[in-house]
Enzyme design. Structure first.
Site, mmCIF file in Angstrom:
data_model
loop_
_atom_site.group_PDB
_atom_site.id
_atom_site.type_symbol
_atom_site.label_atom_id
_atom_site.label_comp_id
_atom_site.label_asym_id
_atom_site.label_seq_id
_atom_site.Cartn_x
_atom_site.Cartn_y
_atom_site.Cartn_z
ATOM 1 N N GLU A 119 4.531 -41.636 32.592
ATOM 2 C CA GLU A 119 3.229 -41.777 31.929
ATOM 3 C C GLU A 119 2.767 -43.224 31.952
ATOM 4 O OE1 GLU A 119 3.772 -43.815 29.175
ATOM 5 O OE2 GLU A 119 5.919 -43.529 29.578
ATOM 6 N N GLU A 173 6.795 -44.980 32.270
ATOM 7 C CA GLU A 173 6.353 -44.823 33.663
ATOM 8 C C GLU A 173 7.155 -43.796 34.441
ATOM 9 O OE1 GLU A 173 6.403 -48.500 35.798
ATOM 10 O OE2 GLU A 173 5.057 -49.546 34.411
#
Length: 351
Positions: A175, A318
């Protein structure tokens, strides 16, 4: 809504017969029983997920979902929101942390705009599935409508399905969204019933009011929205995030296609909790990567009943933890495919 309903209806649990076969083979390998620890349990899980005694996870894809958060208006982070769009554009260029790690694990990184506040140019290497320009401020009202929450989940299901159709046999969740530890902590506080201060951490950079202010904003958001802890969709819509919804969809999409999904840290685990609320059988397909430094991460993992394999003091997000964990899955598969049992070894020596 139809895609979500169909997905939930078609998720089946792990293949228990193949799991048992895998366990028996592992116990018979040329080694002391249990001596390869978590590697053994991962191999058993992979066999149960795929229905294959000799599983393979050589086509790795990390799907990074990007979105912004209206709650940043409350000063919960020191980071400007334009970092979200900057990093979203940086993923296709290979310049982020997850990309650096994915390079050495032979994993593809796919980036999806599900709710970035600014326009992402077409042709920038980002899949554009924008539902809205960031969530609304949860301290003042719901993050999104129920319909938007469903759309976010369906974006994740759709992208996961597309990548699997292209050959992916293991997915990772990632994300990007400045401020997203605030809705993640809010979701966890709702699901556990605990005081927000217990699950609120530093994030990527806590605002001037410190963690106490951030927790107070979360408490206000819960009081304003009154999310139903028994209804995962209601919790997501009222205090969640668009990228959290999309990651929920990735997990559901992996499960319905019987593919393992490696989740990252705190925010990915929150998405996994929402997915589990919607369909408990998804837990069979979830492989946790690392224990995030965020205080809520350990509580979220315990609530889901999973134990991360890595303790690296990481909190980047991430999908970086998922990328780092992929070689361990490779090792588990290699154990199944290349180690011999004692009986097989004796037969080889007898030739």
């Amino acid at each position: 809504m139809q895609l979500l309903q169909n997905t939930l209806q078609n998720i089946q649990g792990a293949d228990m017969k193949t799991r048992e076969q895998a366990r028996k083979r592992i116990d018979a390998l040329c080694k002391p029983p249990g001596s390869l620890g978590k590697l053994e349990s991962i191999a058993v899980q992979l066999s149960g997920i795929t229905g294959q005694l000799y599983p393979l996870v050589d086509k790795k894809v990390i799907i990074v979902c990007a979105a912004d958060h209206g709650v940043c208006e409350e000063g919960v982070t020191t980071n400007p929101q334009d970092v979200t769009v900057f990093q979203t554009l940086n993923f296709p260029q290979g310049g982020t942390g997850v990309c650096a790690i994915a390079n050495i694990t032979n994993a593809k990184v796919v980036t999806v705009d599900v709710g970035v506040k600014e326009e992402i140019p077409h042709g920038a290497g980002v899949i554009i599935n924008k539902i809205k320009y960031g969530t609304d401020n949860i301290a003042k009202g719901p993050a999104m409508s129920k319909e938007e929450a469903i759309q976010a989940i369906e974006v994740g299901i759709h992208v996961a399905t597309e990548e699997i159709a292209k050959g992916a046999n293991v997915l990772g969740t990632g994300e990007m969204g400045i401020g997203n530890t605030t809705p993640s902590a809010a979701i966890l506080a709702v699901l556990t019933g605990c005081d927000p201060i217990e699950v609120t951490g530093f994030g990527a950079g806590v605002g001037n009011g410190g963690i106490a202010h951030k927790a107070a904003v979360i408490k206000k958001a819960i009081e304003v929205n009154q999310p139903d802890p028994q209804d995962g969709l209601d919790v997501l819509a009222k205090v969640g995030g668009l990228e959290i919804g999309a990651m929920t969809g990735i997990i559901l999409g992996a499960a319905v296609h019987r593919k393992p999904v490696v989740i990252d840290g705190f925010i990915s685990t929150i998405a996994a909790l929402i997915a589990y609320k919607l369909e408990p059988k998804v837990k069979d397909y979830i492989i946790p990567s690392h224990a995030s430094e965020e205080p809520g991460a350990k509580i979220a993992a315990a609530l889901l009943g999973i134990e991360p394999m890595l303790h690296m003091n990481m909190r980047l997000g991430e999908g970086s933890g998922a990328a780092l964990a992929f070689p361990i899955l490779d090792a588990a598969c290699s154990m199944m495919n290349n180690m011999v049992t004692l009986e097989e070894a004796m037969q080889l020596l007898a030739k």
